[in-house]
Design an enzyme around this catalytic site. Structure first.
Site, PDB file in Angstrom:
ATOM      1  CG  MET A  29      -1.954  -1.134   1.174  1.00 17.89           C
ATOM      2  SD  MET A  29      -3.511  -0.711   1.956  1.00 17.89           S
ATOM      3  CE  MET A  29      -2.986  -0.369   3.612  1.00 17.89           C
ATOM      4  CG  LEU A  32       7.268   1.273  -0.675  1.00 22.89           C
ATOM      5  CD1 LEU A  32       8.078   0.823  -1.892  1.00 22.89           C
ATOM      6  CD2 LEU A  32       6.280   0.180  -0.278  1.00 22.89           C
ATOM      7  CG  HIS A  33       8.404   0.196   6.145  1.00 17.18           C
ATOM      8  ND1 HIS A  33       8.698  -1.141   6.199  1.00 17.18           N
ATOM      9  CD2 HIS A  33       7.051   0.297   6.251  1.00 17.18           C
ATOM     10  CE1 HIS A  33       7.588  -1.828   6.366  1.00 17.18           C
ATOM     11  NE2 HIS A  33       6.561  -0.984   6.385  1.00 17.18           N
ATOM     12  N   GLY A  35      11.128  -2.770   5.848  1.00 16.75           N
ATOM     13  CA  GLY A  35      10.464  -4.078   5.758  1.00 16.75           C
ATOM     14  C   GLY A  35      10.167  -4.431   4.312  1.00 16.75           C
ATOM     15  CG  HIS A  36       7.323  -2.168   2.095  1.00 20.00           C
ATOM     16  ND1 HIS A  36       7.088  -1.095   2.911  1.00 20.00           N
ATOM     17  CD2 HIS A  36       6.133  -2.804   1.976  1.00 20.00           C
ATOM     18  CE1 HIS A  36       5.819  -1.068   3.259  1.00 20.00           C
ATOM     19  NE2 HIS A  36       5.209  -2.097   2.722  1.00 20.00           N
ATOM     20  CD  GLN A  64      -5.756  -3.538   2.767  1.00 20.29           C
ATOM     21  OE1 GLN A  64      -5.773  -4.087   1.684  1.00 20.29           O
ATOM     22  NE2 GLN A  64      -4.727  -3.628   3.595  1.00 20.29           N
ATOM     23  CD  GLU A 154       8.056 -15.186   7.992  1.00 19.96           C
ATOM     24  OE1 GLU A 154       8.689 -14.922   9.036  1.00 19.96           O
ATOM     25  OE2 GLU A 154       8.386 -16.099   7.208  1.00 19.96           O
TER      26      GLU A 154
END
Ligand code: DC
Length: 518
Positions: A29, A32-33, A35-36, A64, A154
């Site tokens: 979505m 971005l950080h 993790g992405h 969502q 995850e």
């Protein structure tokens, strides 16, 4: 290939057609950080026979978000997102607007309804309709993109479980790969919503992962988890708990005791920002059971797989073979149960690594190295007969269970998933057609310099051994009901290992067992 940003669906489709590549797809979505970034890097590293491209979508999916949620404020900065994605290795970004994804408009598209068992838990219970919205959009996106692999984090574990179930039930032939939650130095899991936190809120937010990590450490030490104590720690820092639970990691059913892999999961409000976090609880290290008939290539791949995972390798067939060798060596008849009992009661089986950094094992019986002797055609032709006996099976099963008592083991055999480790976390039934197996046996014997029978004779022998192994009364060769069957006809070793890794990763999250070699 260039770094492309597409808005229009049609342009994206034209470009994809030109590429003629396997698509690895990371739906996001935006916002971005790190993790992405990790997901994109992992996507880029995927081993693929075909040319591949990594495609990141950025779509803030209104379905969502609940009525009072942050759809409007959600971070949107395409330029910044594109920079991060391309630096991490993305080949293209697709940033569609609502009408590209839902051309019929709000009231005219099909909606997915997530089954209650998965939805009425954790975030699903708090955020009505959230996962229905996630599932609906993912199905849309993959139908437009048609990727070979879908990558999910995850971090959103419930989402991952729901999408896996959706793909499984609808027989969608797309692989789903998941990768571990990334955290900043304070331990806080990266999330696009962290940008809402003020500096002082950030200081408080850290106490969510800290409390979870402390609980996990305590659990690893004494196998006890105290939810009240964790809740107390979290609440000290102005964090308002929405839920704090232990659930089965796959069914998401609430658990009092940790038997299988469990998830200790929490959602809190830090100011007005909602944060989620989790850890996995396991009472021991993972156990992987690889069963299957003779000549399916189990040994070669299991050994290499154990090495890549950094786990103990256990060849149970070698144990049955060593015992058979001893019985033959002492000229005891294969049906003389008293003779067999007497010789085995004072015998000792040991595995030794060939050298300290090798997975190659030597097998010793009564301190005699019989590694080569147990592979002779004489032992092979008798081993099924010997391994039928209850006393032999009981003796060896007990030893095998002892070797795997703390987990951390990849064991191969015939009855690992059914009798030796029925609670194994990953069960694979590795097989191939009798013809393929005879061919492999032929090549193997040839390599080891044995006088060769014809492939037809070997096939007959293999069939005979399969029959004996499958029809014996105790612990017969059979696929465990929860095992995944992998038919390896036409696959080379590396291809089998890629499949095994995929099966392993669908049962053992990267957060539980991270290894650089996978
Ligand atoms: O995997 P292998 O070919 O080395 O196994 C040799 C024999 O040992 C096999 O035909 C049956 C027996 N065996 C068994 O009964 N149970 C096991 N777990 C492993 C092997």
């Amino acid at each position: 290939m260039g770094q492309k940003i597409f808005q229009a669906n049609s342009e994206l489709q034209d470009w994809l057609l030109e590429q003629n590549s396997a698509i690895i797809f990371i739906p996001t979505m935006g916002g971005l950080h790190a993790g992405h970034e990790y997901l994109i890097r992992k996507a880029k590293e995927t081993k693929n026979k075909r040319k591949q491209i990594v495609l990141v979508s950025i779509f803030v999916n209104p379905l969502q978000f609940g009525k009072d949620e942050d759809f409007i404020e959600y971070p949107r900065n395409l330029k910044k997102d594109a920079e991060l994605a391309f630096n991490a290795g993305a080949d293209a970004i697709w940033s569609p607007d609502y009408s590209q994804v839902f051309p019929g408009g709000e009231n005219s598209h099909f909606k997915i309804q997530v089954p209650e068992a998965l939805n009425n838990q954790l975030c699903g219970a708090e955020r009505q309709g959230h996962f229905d919205g996630v599932a609906t959009v993912i199905l849309r996106l993959i139908n437009i993109i048609k990727p070979e692999i879908l990558i999910l984090g995850e971090k959103d574990w419930q989402q991952l479980i729901i999408i896996r179930k959706l793909f499984h039930e609808l027989s969608i032939p797309i692989k789903i790969k998941s990768f571990a939650t990334q955290r900043d130095q304070s331990g806080l899991a990266y999330s696009s919503r962290n940008s809402y936190l003020s500096d002082s809120e950030k200081l408080n937010a850290q106490f969510l992962p800290k409390a979870i990590e402390t609980a996990k450490k305590e659990f690893d030490k004494n196998k006890i988890i105290n939810l009240n104590k964790i809740a107390k720690q979290i609440k000290q820092k102005n964090l308002k708990i929405e839920y704090l639970k232990i659930v089965d990691a796959f069914s998401l059913k609430e658990r009092e005791n940790v038997n299988d892999i469990c998830l200790l999961a929490a959602a809190v409000k830090c100011g007005s920002t909602r944060l989620i976090d989790h850890t996995f609880l396991m009472r021991r290290k993972p156990i992987i059971a690889i069963d299957g008939p003779a000549g399916a290539g189990k040994s070669t791949v299991t050994k290499e797989f154990a090495k890549r995972l950094g786990l103990i390798y256990l060849d149970t067939g070698a144990m049955y073979r060593a015992v058979t060798w001893l019985i033959q060596d002492k000229s005891i008849d294969s049906s003389d149960l008293i003779g067999i009992k007497n010789i085995l009661k004072d015998s000792k089986l040991d595995f030794k690594n060939s050298n300290s950094n090798s997975i190659e094992q030597r097998i010793l019986i009564n301190n005699i190295d019989v590694t080569n002797q147990i592979r002779t055609p004489e032992v092979t032709s008798l081993v099924s007969e010997i391994s039928k006996h209850k006393l032999v099976r009981e003796l060896l099963t007990t030893q095998q269970q002892l070797i795997g008592v703390n987990g951390g083991i990849v064991a191969e055999g015939r009855d690992i998933g059914t009798a030796v480790f029925p609670d194994a976390d990953v069960k694979v039934f590795l097989t191939a057609s009798p013809k393929e197996r005879a061919k492999r046996r032929y090549l193997d014997l040839q390599k080891r310099g044995y006088k060769l029978s014809s492939i037809e004779d070997l096939a007959k022998e293999i069939k005979e051994r399969d029959k004996n192994d499958s029809e014996r009364k105790i612990a017969p060769l059979k696929k465990a009901q929860d095992a995944i069957e992998l038919v390896t006809d036409g696959m080379n070793i590396e291809e089998v290992l890629i499949e095994l890794t995929y099966i392993f990763r669908s049962k053992i999250p990267e957060e539980v067992w991270l290894t650089p070699n996978l």
